[in-house]
Design an enzyme around this catalytic site. Structure first.
Site, PDB file in Angstrom:
ATOM      1  N   LYS A   1     -30.701  27.591 -12.913  1.00 53.46           N
ATOM      2  CA  LYS A   1     -31.294  27.999 -13.793  1.00 53.46           C
ATOM      3  C   LYS A   1     -31.710  27.622 -15.170  1.00 53.46           C
ATOM      4  O   LYS A   1     -31.914  26.333 -15.564  1.00 53.46           O
ATOM      5  CB  LYS A   1     -32.699  28.959 -13.187  1.00 53.46           C
ATOM      6  CG  LYS A   1     -33.214  29.238 -12.291  1.00 53.46           C
ATOM      7  CD  LYS A   1     -33.799  30.617 -12.033  1.00 53.46           C
ATOM      8  CE  LYS A   1     -34.391  31.107 -11.017  1.00 53.46           C
ATOM      9  NZ  LYS A   1     -35.173  32.588 -10.559  1.00 53.46           N
TER      10      LYS A   1
ATOM     11  N   GLN B   1     -37.353  37.371 -12.954  1.00 57.12           N
ATOM     12  CA  GLN B   1     -36.375  37.834 -11.615  1.00 57.12           C
ATOM     13  C   GLN B   1     -36.772  38.979 -10.983  1.00 57.12           C
ATOM     14  O   GLN B   1     -37.019  40.007 -12.137  1.00 57.12           O
ATOM     15  CB  GLN B   1     -34.867  37.462 -12.566  1.00 57.12           C
ATOM     16  CG  GLN B   1     -34.061  37.624 -10.835  1.00 57.12           C
ATOM     17  CD  GLN B   1     -33.973  36.027 -10.545  1.00 57.12           C
ATOM     18  OE1 GLN B   1     -34.437  35.324 -10.840  1.00 57.12           O
ATOM     19  NE2 GLN B   1     -33.701  35.790  -8.677  1.00 57.12           N
TER      20      GLN B   1
ATOM     21  N   ASP C   1     -43.963  30.540 -12.662  1.00 57.22           N
ATOM     22  CA  ASP C   1     -43.734  31.504 -11.287  1.00 57.22           C
ATOM     23  C   ASP C   1     -44.628  31.394  -9.952  1.00 57.22           C
ATOM     24  O   ASP C   1     -44.518  31.488  -9.289  1.00 57.22           O
ATOM     25  CB  ASP C   1     -43.558  32.973 -11.278  1.00 57.22           C
ATOM     26  CG  ASP C   1     -41.841  33.022 -10.800  1.00 57.22           C
ATOM     27  OD1 ASP C   1     -40.799  31.910 -10.199  1.00 57.22           O
ATOM     28  OD2 ASP C   1     -40.812  34.198 -11.893  1.00 57.22           O
TER      29      ASP C   1
HETATM   30  N1  LIG Z   1     -39.267  35.329 -10.174  1.00 56.09           N
HETATM   31  C1  LIG Z   1     -38.786  34.859  -9.401  1.00 56.09           C
HETATM   32  N2  LIG Z   1     -38.853  33.882  -9.019  1.00 56.09           N
HETATM   33  C2  LIG Z   1     -38.073  33.107  -8.831  1.00 56.09           C
HETATM   34  O1  LIG Z   1     -38.567  31.438  -7.464  1.00 56.09           O
HETATM   35  C3  LIG Z   1     -36.887  33.599  -7.834  1.00 56.09           C
HETATM   36  C4  LIG Z   1     -36.924  34.962  -7.251  1.00 56.09           C
HETATM   37  N3  LIG Z   1     -37.504  35.745  -9.379  1.00 56.09           N
HETATM   38  N4  LIG Z   1     -35.852  36.110  -7.402  1.00 56.09           N
HETATM   39  C5  LIG Z   1     -35.207  35.346  -5.652  1.00 56.09           C
HETATM   40  C6  LIG Z   1     -35.507  34.287  -5.472  1.00 56.09           C
HETATM   41  C7  LIG Z   1     -34.921  33.596  -4.275  1.00 56.09           C
HETATM   42  N5  LIG Z   1     -34.602  32.279  -5.460  1.00 56.09           N
HETATM   43  C8  LIG Z   1     -33.767  31.405  -5.261  1.00 56.09           C
HETATM   44  C9  LIG Z   1     -33.398  30.020  -6.058  1.00 56.09           C
HETATM   45  C10 LIG Z   1     -32.405  29.186  -5.848  1.00 56.09           C
HETATM   46  C11 LIG Z   1     -31.456  29.316  -4.665  1.00 56.09           C
HETATM   47  C12 LIG Z   1     -30.800  28.481  -4.937  1.00 56.09           C
HETATM   48  O2  LIG Z   1     -31.033  27.144  -5.569  1.00 56.09           O
HETATM   49  N6  LIG Z   1     -29.642  28.434  -3.112  1.00 56.09           N
HETATM   50  C13 LIG Z   1     -28.714  27.381  -3.174  1.00 56.09           C
HETATM   51  C14 LIG Z   1     -27.383  27.385  -3.244  1.00 56.09           C
HETATM   52  C15 LIG Z   1     -27.177  29.058  -4.439  1.00 56.09           C
HETATM   53  C16 LIG Z   1     -25.776  29.558  -4.113  1.00 56.09           C
HETATM   54  O3  LIG Z   1     -25.127  29.178  -3.484  1.00 56.09           O
HETATM   55  O4  LIG Z   1     -25.903  31.089  -3.617  1.00 56.09           O
HETATM   56  C17 LIG Z   1     -29.035  26.395  -2.135  1.00 56.09           C
HETATM   57  O5  LIG Z   1     -30.198  26.760  -1.374  1.00 56.09           O
HETATM   58  O6  LIG Z   1     -28.301  25.435  -2.316  1.00 56.09           O
HETATM   59  C18 LIG Z   1     -32.102  30.502  -3.770  1.00 56.09           C
HETATM   60  C19 LIG Z   1     -33.197  31.411  -4.306  1.00 56.09           C
HETATM   61  C20 LIG Z   1     -35.920  31.951  -6.320  1.00 56.09           C
HETATM   62  N7  LIG Z   1     -36.729  32.796  -5.970  1.00 56.09           N
END
Ligand SMILES: Nc1nc(=O)c2c([nH]1)NC[C@@H]1CN(c3ccc(C(=O)N[C@@H](CCC(=O)O)C(=O)O)cc3)C=[N+]21
Ligand SMILES: NC(=O)C1=CN([C@@H]2O[C@H](COP(=O)(O)OP(=O)(O)OC[C@H]3O[C@@H](n4cnc5c(N)ncnc54)[C@H](OP(=O)(O)O)[C@@H]3O)[C@@H](O)[C@H]2O)C=CC1
Length: 299
Positions: A53, A97, A120
């Site tokens: 992020k 988070q 969010d």
């Molecule tokens: N307040 C809050 N807001 C959120 O939006 C929030 C949170 N808490 N807690 C956790 C979850 C999970 N989440 C993700 C964001 C990006 C990827 C992401 O970029 N994933 C990549 C891979 C990243 C890797 O390699 O781990 C993909 O799917 O291609 C995944 C999961 C946002 N969340």
């Protein structure tokens, strides 16, 4: 064979367009959107997201502020930091988070964020706005899923949608967005009876459960559009890897289109977070919110 919906590619284009809008905002109005991310504790997965992020915010030339607090931080300290960021004019978006450690009441923390800085979309003011058709902040993951769906399908009116999962951060807001697009929406969860049959009726299947490969290909209606929100870290053949809630290898044979994991919804979530931050900055400065960002990015 299903079309693979390349979320990573769409997210890159979206971030590039957001970056152009940020430059315009700075040149015309001397405003630089600022995103503050708070991470409590050392969950390795959360660290990856928070790093991504911050990096992508900087690439879009936004200001990025990162706060890392120890796992045992008292709730009062976290609330104090939020108060400070609420009052800081350089910060337009605040993200805490999740999940938070047990000594912290997540609801209290979310309620403490100024609603116009809640990028969010988890604050009750924004949740209520979404439910009643207002123009508050929409949660990033469902917003990203909806962009992919609309780009792939166009008009969603009359389609049957099944949302698997009913969390406040994905399932519920996703169902609300689908309803707003005139889908006939079913929400399924751990107490749902006959889940396989519910899935087989769906033209659009959103999986947000957190169970690796729970949905097999034969639960999917032939030609359906499948959006896999799940991010599950598993070990396979001695190696760590990420898989979704859908069994991709069998689903790809039945679905009409499907998002991969990684490279599907995840990158779109972060791009939407940046978009929400840009919009929050515009609103806080009394400026119009840029329209048609998705169209400009994707053509
Ligand atoms: N307040 C809050 N807001 C959120 O939006 C929030 C949170 N808490 N807690 C956790 C979850 C999970 N989440 C993700 C964001 C990006 C990827 C992401 O970029 N994933 C990549 C891979 C990243 C890797 O390699 O781990 C993909 O799917 O291609 C995944 C999961 C946002 N969340
Ligand atoms: N790609 C991205 O950007 C993001 C990905 N995620 C991922 O999405 C997944 C879901 O996240 P989140 O919504 O926070 O998860 P939660 O754990 O908050 O919610 C999971 C939901 O799935 C339901 N569920 C659990 N087991 C079953 C089952 N066997 N059958 C049917 N339903 C079941 C639960 O039902 P009940 O309510 O009855 O308990 C609950 O509603 C996770 O893998 C998470 O990592 C999350 C956020 C962003």
């Amino acid at each position: 064979m299903a079309t693979i919906i390349d979320g990573k590619h769409y997210a890159e284009r979206l971030r590039a367009e957001i970056g152009r809008q940020v430059v315009q905002l700075r040149e015309a109005h001397l405003v630089t959107p600022g995103l503050a991310v708070i991470l409590v504790g050392e969950d390795p997965a959360s660290q990856v997201y928070v790093r991504n992020k911050a990096r992508q915010a900087r690439e879009a030339t936004m200001a990025s502020f990162e706060y890392r607090l120890p796992h045992g931080v008292p709730q009062e300290k976290l609330l104090e930091l939020i108060e400070r960021l609420n009052a800081d004019p350089a910060v337009h978006g605040i993200l805490v988070q999740l999940p938070l450690p047990p000594q912290v009441d997540a609801e209290r923390v979310i309620n403490a964020i100024r609603p116009d800085k809640d990028i969010d979309g988890f604050h009750p003011v924004n949740v209520g706005s979404l439910a009643t058709g207002g123009d508050g902040t929409v949660p990033c993951t469902p917003l990203g899923c909806m962009m992919l769906l609309k780009h792939h399908l166009g008009d969603l009116s009359g389609l049957r949608a099944l949302v698997l999962g009913r969390s406040n951060i994905v399932g519920k807001p996703m169902a609300t967005l689908l309803l707003r697009e005139n889908c006939t929406v079913t929400i399924a969860h751990s107490k749902t009876v006959g889940l396989d049959e519910e899935c087989r009726r769906a033209d659009i299947l959103i999986a947000a459960v957190g169970r690796p490969r729970m949905v097999p290909g034969d639960w999917i209606k032939p030609g359906a559009t499948v959006i896999d929100v799940g991010i599950n870290r598993i070990e396979e053949n001695g190696k760590a890897r990420l898989v979704g809630d859908v069994d991709f290898d069998s689903a790809v044979a039945t679905a009409g289109a499907i998002t991969p994991v990684p490279g599907g919804v995840g990158p779109m979530t972060i791009a939407c977070l940046l978009l929400n931050t840009l919009e929050a900055a515009c609103r806080q400065h009394g400026l119009p919110v840029p329209a048609g960002v998705m169209e400009a990015a994707w053509g």
